[in-house]
Structures are given as C-alpha cells and as structure tokens.
Design a protein around this motif. Structure first.
Motif, PDB file in Angstrom:
ATOM      1  N   VAL A 188       0.870  -1.181   0.000  1.00  0.00           N
ATOM      2  CA  VAL A 188       0.000   0.000   0.000  1.00  0.00           C
ATOM      3  C   VAL A 188       0.904   1.227   0.000  1.00  0.00           C
ATOM      4  CG1 VAL A 188      -1.995  -1.034   1.138  1.00  0.00           C
ATOM      5  CG2 VAL A 188      -0.191  -0.028   2.527  1.00  0.00           C
ATOM      6  N   SER A 189       0.412   2.271  -0.651  1.00  0.00           N
ATOM      7  CA  SER A 189       1.214   3.493  -0.731  1.00  0.00           C
ATOM      8  C   SER A 189       0.611   4.577   0.147  1.00  0.00           C
ATOM      9  CB  SER A 189       1.255   4.002  -2.177  1.00  0.00           C
ATOM     10  OG  SER A 189       1.886   3.017  -2.969  1.00  0.00           O
ATOM     11  N   ASN A 190       1.446   5.420   0.655  1.00  0.00           N
ATOM     12  CA  ASN A 190       1.024   6.595   1.429  1.00  0.00           C
ATOM     13  C   ASN A 190       0.120   6.254   2.614  1.00  0.00           C
ATOM     14  OD1 ASN A 190       2.381   8.162  -0.522  1.00  0.00           O
ATOM     15  ND2 ASN A 190       0.576   8.016  -1.839  1.00  0.00           N
ATOM     16  N   GLY A 191       0.327   5.075   3.185  1.00  0.00           N
ATOM     17  CA  GLY A 191      -0.455   4.701   4.374  1.00  0.00           C
ATOM     18  C   GLY A 191      -1.935   4.550   4.118  1.00  0.00           C
ATOM     19  N   LYS A 192      -2.320   4.398   2.830  1.00  0.00           N
ATOM     20  CA  LYS A 192      -3.743   4.265   2.518  1.00  0.00           C
ATOM     21  C   LYS A 192      -4.152   2.790   2.483  1.00  0.00           C
ATOM     22  CE  LYS A 192      -4.834   8.486   0.079  1.00  0.00           C
ATOM     23  NZ  LYS A 192      -4.979   9.123  -1.235  1.00  0.00           N
ATOM     24  N   PHE A 193      -4.727   2.356   3.562  1.00  0.00           N
ATOM     25  CA  PHE A 193      -5.213   0.970   3.603  1.00  0.00           C
ATOM     26  C   PHE A 193      -6.427   0.942   4.517  1.00  0.00           C
ATOM     27  CE2 PHE A 193      -2.063   1.505   6.917  1.00  0.00           C
ATOM     28  CZ  PHE A 193      -2.660   0.926   8.020  1.00  0.00           C
ATOM     29  N   TYR A 194      -7.137  -0.168   4.505  1.00  0.00           N
ATOM     30  CA  TYR A 194      -8.352  -0.297   5.320  1.00  0.00           C
ATOM     31  C   TYR A 194      -8.141  -1.293   6.430  1.00  0.00           C
ATOM     32  CZ  TYR A 194     -10.149   1.685   1.024  1.00  0.00           C
ATOM     33  OH  TYR A 194     -10.337   2.461  -0.069  1.00  0.00           O
ATOM     34  N   ARG A 195      -8.318  -0.814   7.640  1.00  0.00           N
ATOM     35  CA  ARG A 195      -8.359  -1.745   8.765  1.00  0.00           C
ATOM     36  C   ARG A 195      -9.764  -2.334   8.832  1.00  0.00           C
ATOM     37  NH1 ARG A 195      -4.272  -0.463  12.800  1.00  0.00           N
ATOM     38  NH2 ARG A 195      -3.189   1.459  12.221  1.00  0.00           N
ATOM     39  N   ASN A 196      -9.918  -3.379   9.654  1.00  0.00           N
ATOM     40  CA  ASN A 196     -11.265  -3.912   9.873  1.00  0.00           C
ATOM     41  C   ASN A 196     -11.919  -3.224  11.072  1.00  0.00           C
ATOM     42  OD1 ASN A 196      -9.779  -5.011  11.979  1.00  0.00           O
ATOM     43  ND2 ASN A 196     -10.679  -7.074  11.815  1.00  0.00           N
ATOM     44  N   SER A 197     -11.130  -2.401  11.796  1.00  0.00           N
ATOM     45  CA  SER A 197     -11.546  -1.979  13.138  1.00  0.00           C
ATOM     46  C   SER A 197     -11.785  -0.479  13.261  1.00  0.00           C
ATOM     47  CB  SER A 197     -10.462  -2.398  14.129  1.00  0.00           C
ATOM     48  OG  SER A 197      -9.224  -1.811  13.727  1.00  0.00           O
ATOM     49  N   THR A 198     -12.124   0.171  12.162  1.00  0.00           N
ATOM     50  CA  THR A 198     -12.190   1.635  12.199  1.00  0.00           C
ATOM     51  C   THR A 198     -13.516   2.178  11.673  1.00  0.00           C
ATOM     52  OG1 THR A 198     -10.867   1.446  10.175  1.00  0.00           O
ATOM     53  CG2 THR A 198      -9.720   2.164  12.147  1.00  0.00           C
TER      54      THR A 198
END
Lengths: 196, 306
Positions: free
Chosen positions: B115-125
């Motif tokens: 993933v670039s630039n810290g753009k990812f999906y957690r399951n917990s947010t």
C-alpha cells in the motif's frame, strides 16, 4: 438399527443417517456421534424429514434415537397395544387349504382366517401367494373375515403374479395387490412370521 | 509495524519507507469443489482476498501445498494451473513455496502486497453512522458441505463455484473513490464473527437486518437439513455473549456463523457515499452487493441481528 458415526467429520454423520433412514419405514434408528455439531445436525436432519429425535449424552458420546413412522399414534390404535405388545407379526399363506385339500383343508383355512381377529395381537400384515389368493378373491367367507382385519388396519396383500396366473386379477375383493419386493420387505422386517 | 495481531485484521501491515508499506497474509484451505483447476483458482482468490480487503495491491505469492504422494500428479498440476492463472490475473508473481506430505490435500498462499502513502483499510475503524455493505451471498460453507456429501445438484454446485470464483479485486478497487472507513473479507468466522471483530475493534455496535442479507437459496435448504459445517457451531458458541438475534427467521441464525471460503467484502462506508458505491459494485459484477446494516455508538451488545 444402530449406526456409529463417531470420529466422522461433517457432513458424514448426516449422510450416514440419511442412507439408513432410506431403508427404514418404521422403527428406531440410533445414531452415535461424538461432537456437538454432529449431534445438532443429525437431529435437524431427522426433524426436517418429519421424524422425532431425542438424545442423551454420556462421556462425550451423544446417543440420538430417531423414531421413524408413527411411534406414538399407531401402536395405540392397534389392539396389541392394549397389552403392551407391538410385535410385528406377518402371516404368510401360500395355499387355500390347511394340509391336504381332502375337503377338510379349506374348511380349516376358513376357520383359521375367521379366528385371526380374536388374537390378542393382530398381525401387521397378511400375505397371500399362490392358491391362497382365492382367500381374497372368490372365497366369500374369508373375504369377509379379511375385510374385518383390514378395518383394524391390518395390511392385506395378494400376490399380483398369482392373481394373473389364476386369472382372477379383476376379482380381488379385499386389500391390495403386491409384488415380490414388498413381500420380501415385510418378511424381513417381521419379528415373527406365521406360515399357514 | 502498522497493523498486527490486536484487532484480528485480514493481514499485517509493515511500513518499509515513508510512502510504502507491505501487506502480508497467509491462508490455505482443503478442497471445496471437485474440479482441481477450480479448486486451485479458489485457493488463490481466497488468499489474495485478504490483501484486497486491506486495500493493498498483490505483489508476490509463496505457495503452501500439502498432499498425499499417492495422488494422481495431473490433479496437482491442474490445481496449480488454476492457482497460477488467478495469480497472473492479479499481477501477482509466484516466487516459491513449500510442499509437505499430508493425507488430505491443502492449498493456499502467503501473499505479499503493498500500500502506498499509508492508505489501507483496517477492519476496526468503522464510525457511528456508517452503513455496512456486503458483496456476496451468504451460505458458501453450508453448500460446500452439501457438495462434499454429494447432495448438491449440478446447478447448486455451479452456483457456489461462481460465487467463490468472483474475485474481490474490483470491489476493493472501487472503495478508493469513496469515504470508506473499514473493510474486511468474510471468511472462517462467518458474517457474524467478522462483523463482531469490526464492531469490537472500533468500540462501536453494529445492527444487521436479516431481511437484507442475500442468502444462497440452497444454503437455506441444507441448513434446515442439518448439513452445517462444525465451524458454524463453534463460531456461534464463541460469539454467544456478543450478539442478539431478534428476527423471527430462526432457521437463518446458524447461516450467519457459516464459515465462508472466498467470501465477500464487508465494508463500512459513509452514509452519503453508500448508494454510489453500491451502484458501482452492482455495475462491476457484484450482483448480490447490498447494504445489510449500520454502525451505531456502542450499546450493551456488539452485534444485533434484527
């Protein structure tokens, strides 16, 4: 009948139960399983097929008893239930005469058939093959006696091939026409077979 | 390390420099269909899905294969061909792997993505007010169990194959256009289990409407017959204190806990964007995608099925 499905992964216990149930018209099927999921699944399956199921657990083994047929109602309707006897008795008759047909034999048969209704436990099924098919066709005395039994839910079966052979297939007056498979099934399921 | 064990997320995320992080996951499964090629495809898609659920782009794969040496080698070849074809479609390079002898076949992959630039999906947010979208019909595990028991019709078999072979790649890609707060793929713990992780991790509660959930029709039939994988019961037992089921559709309860192989994405999205995202998903080949519930401030129970 009992099947042991311990140690079998899902869905094997249900498939084993399904196969066993296909061969049982009436009675108790006992299934042994050793885990909660299989216990739940086997009970669900039994109920989905219209049967009742109960279970008990001991030392991690679940014993499931599935009642097939009419575990409560049917025996109560039968006379035999009055003295607690629900034995599956089948009367198998292969001739229209008791002993040699010297004049006495047919009279004896009439008397025996007429007296069946007086037994404490009625037979579940009466099967007539070979010349015994006269009893459900042209012999008015036995037809009347068999009709009384049929009214008490006794299954009256006459061999289809025999009716054809004696050319009386249109004269059947009581019960149903049957084939060899059903005859053998009834004999194999019987607790007791009485042969006249 | 950016994402670790704490919230039972789909994959770990490890930052390697200022704008790039690695997404790493491993998963392997036992055969769910009879066709070896299709099983290979499903095993690859099931493993890739964890990277997609994080919003990552798959990069490399390492295979994990277990089989009994008595097995016909053409079956292994067909399985690996199916897997490689799916990895290729995902632009994911198979760089190696490991094989162990075992009585039952198992196949899976450790996938590394980025993933670039810290753009990812957690399951917990997830956030209060978000709507929850799920992208596949539920009941894959139950129908796969019926398939194993040789009970399914050809039509039922091909239906779950189609569902499992539907990659989550395009769905994950669509999320990037919208205000998506969290994402996970529904697998071994069932919709209820993964929904619980989503709620508990965010310290929120979620409500899911039974009438909205798309159930595979044959799964309803087989659930009633007791063709239910043991995992569904253990999932339910584990969750017993964490959910309320207040629908009258009692027979559907156990299907919420059915372990899904190659299940769909469960997505938390801002209410304002939900209908647009849903329209995109439907147009992109996810005909069963639907809003199934919403997120609220925490109540006494993490997950409520109404």
């Amino acid at each position: 009948m009992k099947i042991d499905a311990q140690g079998k992964p899902c869905p094997t216990p249900v498939i084993m139960t399904k196969k066993a149930l296909e061969n049982i018209d009436e009675g108790i099927l006992t299934v042994l399983v050793d885990n909660f999921a299989s216990k739940e699944n086997v009970i669900k399956f039994a109920q989905s097929q219209g049967h009742t199921a109960e279970f008990s657990e001991a030392d991690g083994v679940f014993t499931i008893d599935i009642a097939i047929g009419y575990p409560c109602e049917l025996p109560a309707k039968q006379q035999g239930a009055a003295n607690g006897n629900t034995e599956n008795i089948v009367v198998f008759i292969a001739t229209d005469s008791i002993g040699d047909d010297n004049g006495l034999g047919k009279t004896l048969m009439n008397g025996f058939i007429a007296n069946l209704i007086n037994m404490d436990t009625l037979p579940k099924t009466i099967i007539m093959v070979n010349s015994a098919i006269n009893l459900s066709t042209i012999n008015n005395d036995t037809v009347a006696a068999l009709q009384l039994l049929a009214d008490k839910d006794v299954e009256i079966l006459s061999c289809g091939a025999c009716l054809t052979f004696f050319k009386v297939e249109h004269d059947l007056k009581v019960g149903e026409i049957t084939d060899a498979h059903r005859v053998m099934t009834r004999l194999f399921e019987a607790d007791k077979v009485i042969r006249l | 390390m950016v994402v670790g064990f704490e919230t039972s997320d789909d994959a770990g995320v490890f930052k390697i420099d200022d704008d790039k992080s690695l997404v790493q996951t491993v998963d392997f499964i036992t055969p769910v269909v009879d066709d070896p090629y299709k099983f290979g495809q499903i095993a690859a898609l099931n493993s890739l899905s964890d990277v997609y659920a994080m919003g990552g782009t798959p990069l490399t794969a390492m295979s994990i294969l277990m089989y009994n040496c008595d097995i016909d080698t053409t079956l292994i070849q067909q399985m690996m061909q199916g897997a490689c074809d799916e990895l290729r479609k995902a632009n994911c390079t198979l760089v190696g792997g490991h094989t162990v002898e075992d009585d039952e076949v198992k196949l899976g992959f450790s996938i590394t993505g980025t993933v670039s630039n810290g753009k990812f999906y957690r399951n917990s947010t997830v956030r209060s007010g978000d709507l929850l979208i799920y992208t596949k019909p539920l009941g894959i595990g139950i129908v796969a169990t019926a398939l194993k028991g040789e009970l399914t019709t050809e039509e039922e078999t091909s239906q779950i194959e189609t569902i499992m072979l539907r990659s989550n790649a395009k769905a994950a890609d669509l999320l990037k256009k919208y205000d998506v707060s969290a994402c996970t793929d529904v697998t071994g713990f069932g919709l209820a289990g993964h929904g619980f992780e989503m709620a508990a991790g965010a310290k929120k509660s979620i409500a899911i409407e039974i009438d909205k959930i798309p159930f595979i029709e044959s799964a309803l039939k087989y659930a009633e017959m007791g063709i239910i994988p043991a995992g569904a019961y253990s999932n339910k037992q584990f969750m017993d204190a964490e959910y309320i089921f207040s629908s009258s559709d009692k027979e559907k309860e156990i299907i919420l806990f059915d372990p899904q192989t190659a299940g769909g994405l469960l997505i938390g999205v801002a209410e304002a964007d939900a209908s647009k995202l849903l329209a995109d998903l439907l147009a992109a080949g996810y005909p069963d995608a639907v809003v199934i519930g919403n997120v609220t401030d925490p109540t006494t129970t993490a997950v409520t099925f109404i």
